[in-house]
Design an enzyme around this catalytic site. Structure first.
Site, PDB file in Angstrom:
ATOM      1  N   GLU A 296       9.507   5.362  -1.846  1.00 54.50           N
ATOM      2  CA  GLU A 296       8.865   6.438  -1.070  1.00 54.50           C
ATOM      3  C   GLU A 296       9.796   6.965   0.013  1.00 54.50           C
ATOM      4  OE1 GLU A 296       4.965   5.646   0.597  1.00 54.50           O
ATOM      5  OE2 GLU A 296       3.984   6.185  -1.258  1.00 54.50           O
ATOM      6  N   HIS A 325      13.566 -14.115 -19.620  1.00 56.43           N
ATOM      7  CA  HIS A 325      13.068 -14.097 -20.995  1.00 56.43           C
ATOM      8  C   HIS A 325      12.386 -12.777 -21.310  1.00 56.43           C
ATOM      9  CE1 HIS A 325      13.873 -18.455 -21.389  1.00 56.43           C
ATOM     10  NE2 HIS A 325      13.725 -18.385 -20.073  1.00 56.43           N
ATOM     11  N   LYS A 437      -2.652  13.425  -4.447  1.00 56.26           N
ATOM     12  CA  LYS A 437      -3.846  13.164  -3.625  1.00 56.26           C
ATOM     13  C   LYS A 437      -4.763  14.376  -3.638  1.00 56.26           C
ATOM     14  CE  LYS A 437      -2.123   9.901  -0.101  1.00 56.26           C
ATOM     15  NZ  LYS A 437      -1.919   9.691   1.327  1.00 56.26           N
TER      16      LYS A 437
HETATM   17  O1  PA5 Z   1       3.641   4.283   3.178  1.00 55.89           O
HETATM   18  C1  PA5 Z   1       2.762   5.101   3.299  1.00 55.89           C
HETATM   19  O2  PA5 Z   1       2.721   5.925   4.239  1.00 55.89           O
HETATM   20  C2  PA5 Z   1       1.623   5.164   2.290  1.00 55.89           C
HETATM   21  O3  PA5 Z   1       1.805   4.216   1.282  1.00 55.89           O
HETATM   22  C3  PA5 Z   1       0.285   4.874   2.978  1.00 55.89           C
HETATM   23  O4  PA5 Z   1       0.319   3.604   3.542  1.00 55.89           O
HETATM   24  C4  PA5 Z   1      -0.869   4.967   1.975  1.00 55.89           C
HETATM   25  O5  PA5 Z   1      -0.861   6.218   1.347  1.00 55.89           O
HETATM   26  C5  PA5 Z   1      -2.214   4.751   2.668  1.00 55.89           C
HETATM   27  O6  PA5 Z   1      -2.426   5.719   3.661  1.00 55.89           O
HETATM   28  P1  PA5 Z   1      -3.583   5.556   4.754  1.00 55.89           P
HETATM   29  O7  PA5 Z   1      -3.180   4.493   5.697  1.00 55.89           O
HETATM   30  O8  PA5 Z   1      -3.702   6.880   5.453  1.00 55.89           O
HETATM   31  O9  PA5 Z   1      -4.830   5.198   4.006  1.00 55.89           O
END
Ligand code: PA5
Length: 470
Positions: A296, A325, A437
Site C-alpha cells: 500500500e 515444499h 471502496k
Molecule cells: O493502512 C491503511 O490505511 C488501511 O489499511 C486502513 O487501515 C483500512 O482501510 C481501515 O481503515 P479504517 O481505520 O478507516 O477503518
C-alpha cells in the site's frame, strides 16, 4: 548470552557471493549509499516537521497508560476479546498475537493464564463470522468487542459492528451494548466517533496523521496486545532503540536504509518481487503485516510530482519450511526476479528432541533438536538459492520477544518510508483502494446520484456474458 538486538545480514546480495550479474558490486553499493544517505536526512527533517507522526508513537506515554487502565478495568470480566477491523486495523493485532503468545493460547486455559481469548475478524465472509456468533451468543456479557476504524465508514468493519450491535442490544440491552463495546477511532470526528459518543462507548484513539498500516504501536495494536498479556512496554522500548539505529545518517550503519536501498536497486534491475520468508511460525503473520505495509505504501500510479510511474515492488509472503515444499522449486529454477528476506530466530526457547530412530535410514535424525533442524533448513534453502544466484537478506532475531518484535516493526516502517523516498512516491496514501471502496458502497445502495451512476457502470461492466461462461 545472545545479543538482544535484531540484526540485518546483507552479504548474500553482494556480487562477491552471487556474481556481478545478479549481485550488487562494491561500486553499486557506493552509488546506493550516495543516493540513500541524503534521504535519511530528508526523512529526519520530515519527522522534525511533524510529517511522519508514526515515528513518535513509541515515545507517547498516553497511549500505553490509557490502554493499561482499560486492561485493569476489564480485568477478570473479559473472557473473550474480539477485534473488528481490517487492513491496518487488524494485521498488526494478528501479527503481535501470533508472535508473542503461545500457539494454543485460545484453546488452553493454562497457557492463557487468566487472559481473554483473542479473535480478530477482518473480513465479511458470513461463514466464519456466523460460526463465531453461534459460539459467542451465550457469552456476550464476558466478551469485549473492540471496533477499530479511523473513519467508521469502512464497510467491512461497519457491517460486522452492526451485527454485533444488534446482537448486544437484543440480548443485553443498551447498557450491555455500552459495556461490551470499546471503539478505537478518531479523537474528534468520523462516523464511529459520533456513534461512540451517542452510545457512550469507552474509546481509544487512532492518532492523527498515522495511516492504518503504520499504527500498530498506537492504541490500535497496543490494546488487544495488552489485554492478552503482551508486554507493551518492552515492545515500545524495542521500537525506541531501533529508532536510534534507523535515524543514523551513515548509510552503512542504518539497517532500514540498507533494506530500502537493496530493494530499490533490485526493483531497478529486474527483480520486482520481494519475498519475506520467516523461519519461525511466530513471525509468519509479520510477513502478512509487511505485505500490506510495502504494497500500500509503495505501489503507486504517480510519483511525487504527479508524473505517471506505475511503480512498486510486489511483496510476497512465504513460510519456512512449509513453503520449501510449495514455492522453492519456483524460487530456484523459475525467473530470477525476486529478492528474498529471511527472518531467522537464534533461540526458540524451546528444546524438542526427536527421540530414537525408528528405522536405520532415520538414524542421522535421532535425538536431534527441532530448533536446530529448523535453522538448518533455513541455511539449506538460502544455500540452494545462492547456488542459483538469487539474492538473500536475513533479519536475525536473537529470540522472539516483545522487545525484538518492537525493533522489527519500527525497522520495517522506516525502511518503507525510505523506500518511498527512493521510489519518489507518497508512502502514506492509498488512492487506489478508494475506487473499490466507493464501488462497494454503490453496489450496496449508498444513496446519491453519483453512487447510482457508479452502480450502473459497474453492473454493465461486470454483467455476466453467457458466451464466456462454460
Ligand atoms: O493502512 C491503511 O490505511 C488501511 O489499511 C486502513 O487501515 C483500512 O482501510 C481501515 O481503515 P479504517 O481505520 O478507516 O477503518
Amino acid at each position: 548470552m545472545t545479543e538482544s538486538k535484531i540484526r540485518l545480514y546483507y552479504k548474500n546480495v553482494t556480487a562477491d557471493v552471487i556474481g556481478a550479474e545478479h549481485g550488487i558490486t562494491a561500486a553499486q553499493f557506493g552509488d546506493l549509499a550516495a543516493e540513500t544517505g541524503p534521504l535519511i536526512a530528508e526523512l529526519n527533517q520530515q519527522r522534525a516537521a511533524g510529517q511522519t507522526a508514526y515515528r513518535d508513537l513509541p515515545y507517547n506515554e498516553n497511549y500505553p497508560a490509557d490502554v493499561k487502565q482499560l486492561v485493569e478495568e476489564l480485568g477478570g470480566r473479559c473472557e473473550n476479546f474480539v477485534v473488528l477491523g481490517i487492513g491496518g486495523s487488524a494485521l498488526g493485532n494478528i501479527a503481535l498475537q501470533t508472535a508473542l503468545n503461545p500457539y494454543m493460547y485460545n484453546l488452553d486455559d493454562a497457557q492463557r493464564n487468566g487472559r481473554p481469548r483473542l479473535f480478530v475478524f477482518d473480513n465479511v465472509d458470513p461463514v466464519p463470522f456466523g460460526s463465531f456468533l453461534d459460539w459467542v451468543g451465550d457469552k456476550l456479557d464476558k466478551t469485549i468487542f473492540n471496533v477499530i476504524s479511523k473513519s467508521g465508514r469502512t464497510i467491512e468493519t461497519a457491517a460486522q459492528f452492526m451485527i454485533i450491535r444488534k446482537l448486544l442490544l437484543d440480548k443485553l440491552g443498551p447498557g450491555g451494548l455500552r459495556n461490551q463495546v470499546i471503539a478505537t477511532t478518531d479523537k474528534n470526528e468520523g462516523t464511529l466517533r459520533s456513534i461512540s459518543d451517542e452510545a457512550g462507548f469507552r474509546t481509544l484513539v487512532v492518532p492523527d496523521g498515522v495511516g492504518g498500516r503504520f499504527s500498530v504501536l498506537s492504541d490500535v495494536g497496543l490494546f488487544s496486545a495488552a489485554m492478552c498479556g503482551i508486554d507493551i512496554d518492552s515492545l515500545l522500548a524495542g521500537a525506541r532503540d531501533m529508532d536510534e539505529r534507523v535515524s543514523c545518517e551513515d548509510f552503512y550503519k542504518n539497517p532500514a536504509a540498507i533494506i530500502a536501498a537493496i530493494n530499490w536497486h533490485y526493483y531497478n534491475h529486474g527483480k520486482k518481487i520481494s519475498v519475506m520468508m520467516p523461519y519461525s511460525y511466530a513471525l509468519k503473520d509479520f510477513a502478512d503485516w509487511y505485505r500490506q505495509l510495502w504494497a500500500e505504501s509503495l505501489g503507486k500510479a504517480r510519483d511525487l510530482k504527479g508524473k505517471p510511474v506505475n511503480v512498486g515492488p510486489t511483496p510476497v509472503k512465504a513460510l519456512g519450511a512449509t513453503d520449501q515444499h510449495s514455492q522453492v522449486q519456483l524460487y530456484r529454477e523459475g525467473p530470477n526476479d525476486k529478492l528474498f528476506t529471511f527472518l531467522q530466530v537464534e533461540n526458540f526457547n524451546r528444546e524438542l528432541k526427536t527421540g530414537p530412530a525408528p528405522a536405520p535410514e532415520l538414524g542421522y535424525l535421532a535425538d536431534k533438536d527441532l530448533g536446530v533442524l529448523y535453522n538448518s533448513e533455513k541455511k539449506a534453502t538460502e544455500y540452494a538459492l545462492l547456488e542459483s544466484k538469487r539474492p538473500c537478506l536475513t533479519v536475525t532475531f536473537p529470540e522472539v520477544n516483545a522487545y525484538t518484535v518492537g525493533e522489527f516493526i519500527y525497522l520495517f516502517e522506516v525502511a518503507t518510508s525510505i523506500a518511498g523516498l527512493l521510489f519518489k512516491v507518497n508512502a502514506y496514501d492509498q488512492p487506489a483502494v478508494e475506487l473499490g471502496k466507493e464501488a462497494t458502497f454503490a453496489l450496496m445502495g449508498a444513496g446519491g446520484e453519483e453512487y447510482e451512476e457508479l452502480a450502473k457502470q459497474i453492473r454493465s461492466l461486470t454483467e455476466v456474458d453467457k458466451k464466456f461462461l462454460v
